[in-house]
Design a protein around this motif. Sequence first.
Motif, PDB file in Angstrom:
ATOM      1  N   LEU A   9      75.523-106.306 -52.273  1.00 40.64           N
ATOM      2  CA  LEU A   9      75.796-105.100 -51.518  1.00 40.64           C
ATOM      3  C   LEU A   9      74.803-105.041 -50.373  1.00 40.64           C
ATOM      4  O   LEU A   9      73.607-105.182 -50.590  1.00 40.64           O
ATOM      5  CB  LEU A   9      75.636-103.868 -52.412  1.00 40.64           C
ATOM      6  N   LYS A  10      75.317-104.876 -49.177  1.00 41.94           N
ATOM      7  CA  LYS A  10      74.454-104.809 -48.009  1.00 41.94           C
ATOM      8  C   LYS A  10      74.829-103.579 -47.200  1.00 41.94           C
ATOM      9  O   LYS A  10      75.996-103.382 -46.881  1.00 41.94           O
ATOM     10  CB  LYS A  10      74.626-106.064 -47.155  1.00 41.94           C
ATOM     11  N   ILE A  11      73.856-102.767 -46.877  1.00 42.15           N
ATOM     12  CA  ILE A  11      74.079-101.590 -46.057  1.00 42.15           C
ATOM     13  C   ILE A  11      74.003-102.033 -44.602  1.00 42.15           C
ATOM     14  O   ILE A  11      72.977-102.549 -44.164  1.00 42.15           O
ATOM     15  CB  ILE A  11      73.023-100.518 -46.359  1.00 42.15           C
ATOM     16  N   LEU A  12      75.087-101.850 -43.846  1.00 37.51           N
ATOM     17  CA  LEU A  12      75.142-102.299 -42.465  1.00 37.51           C
ATOM     18  C   LEU A  12      74.732-101.208 -41.484  1.00 37.51           C
ATOM     19  O   LEU A  12      74.192-101.500 -40.428  1.00 37.51           O
ATOM     20  CB  LEU A  12      76.556-102.780 -42.116  1.00 37.51           C
ATOM     21  N   GLU A  13      75.026 -99.972 -41.815  1.00 37.05           N
ATOM     22  CA  GLU A  13      74.685 -98.852 -40.945  1.00 37.05           C
ATOM     23  C   GLU A  13      74.272 -97.660 -41.792  1.00 37.05           C
ATOM     24  O   GLU A  13      74.711 -97.527 -42.927  1.00 37.05           O
ATOM     25  CB  GLU A  13      75.882 -98.436 -40.091  1.00 37.05           C
ATOM     26  N   GLU A  14      73.471 -96.813 -41.184  1.00 37.10           N
ATOM     27  CA  GLU A  14      73.027 -95.601 -41.877  1.00 37.10           C
ATOM     28  C   GLU A  14      73.119 -94.440 -40.893  1.00 37.10           C
ATOM     29  O   GLU A  14      72.522 -94.479 -39.823  1.00 37.10           O
ATOM     30  CB  GLU A  14      71.587 -95.786 -42.349  1.00 37.10           C
ATOM     31  N   ASN A  15      73.864 -93.455 -41.264  1.00 39.04           N
ATOM     32  CA  ASN A  15      74.042 -92.270 -40.455  1.00 39.04           C
ATOM     33  C   ASN A  15      72.791 -91.394 -40.540  1.00 39.04           C
ATOM     34  O   ASN A  15      72.207 -91.257 -41.620  1.00 39.04           O
ATOM     35  CB  ASN A  15      75.262 -91.514 -41.000  1.00 39.04           C
ATOM     36  N   PRO A  16      72.360 -90.786 -39.433  1.00 40.50           N
ATOM     37  CA  PRO A  16      71.197 -89.884 -39.490  1.00 40.50           C
ATOM     38  C   PRO A  16      71.361 -88.754 -40.505  1.00 40.50           C
ATOM     39  O   PRO A  16      70.382 -88.284 -41.077  1.00 40.50           O
ATOM     40  CB  PRO A  16      71.099 -89.345 -38.065  1.00 40.50           C
ATOM     41  N   ALA A  17      72.601 -88.342 -40.753  1.00 36.73           N
ATOM     42  CA  ALA A  17      72.825 -87.297 -41.766  1.00 36.73           C
ATOM     43  C   ALA A  17      72.437 -87.799 -43.158  1.00 36.73           C
ATOM     44  O   ALA A  17      71.954 -87.032 -43.986  1.00 36.73           O
ATOM     45  CB  ALA A  17      74.280 -86.835 -41.744  1.00 36.73           C
ATOM     46  N   ALA A  18      72.632 -89.090 -43.413  1.00 34.98           N
ATOM     47  CA  ALA A  18      72.227 -89.668 -44.695  1.00 34.98           C
ATOM     48  C   ALA A  18      70.711 -89.607 -44.842  1.00 34.98           C
ATOM     49  O   ALA A  18      70.181 -89.309 -45.910  1.00 34.98           O
ATOM     50  CB  ALA A  18      72.716 -91.108 -44.823  1.00 34.98           C
ATOM     51  N   GLN A  19      70.007 -89.889 -43.757  1.00 39.11           N
ATOM     52  CA  GLN A  19      68.546 -89.802 -43.783  1.00 39.11           C
ATOM     53  C   GLN A  19      68.101 -88.384 -44.119  1.00 39.11           C
ATOM     54  O   GLN A  19      67.135 -88.196 -44.857  1.00 39.11           O
ATOM     55  CB  GLN A  19      67.974 -90.219 -42.432  1.00 39.11           C
ATOM     56  N   LYS A  20      68.820 -87.412 -43.607  1.00 36.39           N
ATOM     57  CA  LYS A  20      68.483 -86.015 -43.897  1.00 36.39           C
ATOM     58  C   LYS A  20      68.690 -85.706 -45.385  1.00 36.39           C
ATOM     59  O   LYS A  20      67.877 -85.033 -46.009  1.00 36.39           O
ATOM     60  CB  LYS A  20      69.322 -85.088 -43.029  1.00 36.39           C
ATOM     61  N   ILE A  21      69.774 -86.213 -45.957  1.00 35.15           N
ATOM     62  CA  ILE A  21      70.049 -85.983 -47.381  1.00 35.15           C
ATOM     63  C   ILE A  21      68.946 -86.586 -48.241  1.00 35.15           C
ATOM     64  O   ILE A  21      68.461 -85.973 -49.184  1.00 35.15           O
ATOM     65  CB  ILE A  21      71.418 -86.578 -47.775  1.00 35.15           C
ATOM     66  N   PHE A  22      68.526 -87.824 -47.907  1.00 35.63           N
ATOM     67  CA  PHE A  22      67.520 -88.513 -48.710  1.00 35.63           C
ATOM     68  C   PHE A  22      66.100 -88.115 -48.370  1.00 35.63           C
ATOM     69  O   PHE A  22      65.176 -88.371 -49.126  1.00 35.63           O
ATOM     70  CB  PHE A  22      67.648 -90.029 -48.553  1.00 35.63           C
ATOM     71  N   GLY A  23      65.905 -87.552 -47.186  1.00 35.67           N
ATOM     72  CA  GLY A  23      64.560 -87.212 -46.751  1.00 35.67           C
ATOM     73  C   GLY A  23      63.799 -88.415 -46.217  1.00 35.67           C
ATOM     74  O   GLY A  23      62.600 -88.345 -45.974  1.00 35.67           O
ATOM     75  N   GLU A  24      64.488 -89.539 -46.064  1.00 35.88           N
ATOM     76  CA  GLU A  24      63.899 -90.775 -45.561  1.00 35.88           C
ATOM     77  C   GLU A  24      65.032 -91.739 -45.236  1.00 35.88           C
ATOM     78  O   GLU A  24      66.173 -91.522 -45.608  1.00 35.88           O
ATOM     79  CB  GLU A  24      62.975 -91.408 -46.587  1.00 35.88           C
ATOM     80  N   SER A  25      64.702 -92.818 -44.561  1.00 34.15           N
ATOM     81  CA  SER A  25      65.687 -93.850 -44.297  1.00 34.15           C
ATOM     82  C   SER A  25      65.983 -94.599 -45.584  1.00 34.15           C
ATOM     83  O   SER A  25      65.070 -95.003 -46.300  1.00 34.15           O
ATOM     84  CB  SER A  25      65.172 -94.823 -43.238  1.00 34.15           C
ATOM     85  N   PHE A  26      67.242 -94.781 -45.880  1.00 32.21           N
ATOM     86  CA  PHE A  26      67.624 -95.518 -47.075  1.00 32.21           C
ATOM     87  C   PHE A  26      67.144 -96.963 -46.994  1.00 32.21           C
ATOM     88  O   PHE A  26      66.784 -97.573 -47.978  1.00 32.21           O
ATOM     89  CB  PHE A  26      69.144 -95.466 -47.252  1.00 32.21           C
ATOM     90  N   TRP A  27      67.134 -97.547 -45.808  1.00 32.67           N
ATOM     91  CA  TRP A  27      66.681 -98.923 -45.622  1.00 32.67           C
ATOM     92  C   TRP A  27      65.190 -99.083 -45.819  1.00 32.67           C
ATOM     93  O   TRP A  27      64.718-100.160 -46.112  1.00 32.67           O
ATOM     94  CB  TRP A  27      67.007 -99.404 -44.212  1.00 32.67           C
TER      95      TRP A  27
END
Length: 93
Positions: A9-27
């Motif tokens: 599984l490879k994450i190709l893109e990360e939406n800024p809204a996802a960063q807000k949900i997690f409180g950090e960059s998922f990557w």
Amino acid sequence: MKTIRLLDLKILEENPAAQKIFGESFWKNDKTDPPGVRRGKIQVWGEVVRSGQRTRLTRYSDIWKKWFDFHLTKVGGENSNQVAAIFQDISAA
């Protein structure tokens, strides 16, 4: 029927809204699985690739301590092995 096993599984893109949900960059963290999805459960992602059928999942993440609602859909055409995962934190819902 062709069997597809999800091996990687490879994450190709990360939406800024996802960063807000997690409180950090998922990557940029050491959590290797997508939120709320353990390796044994991501076979459904492989099924979306195989069948081309969209699916919806609700999962609790022990890592993030939140409930997530996922919408998975195949992207990139018939021969693609890519899945878009659109999700939201539904913990407070």
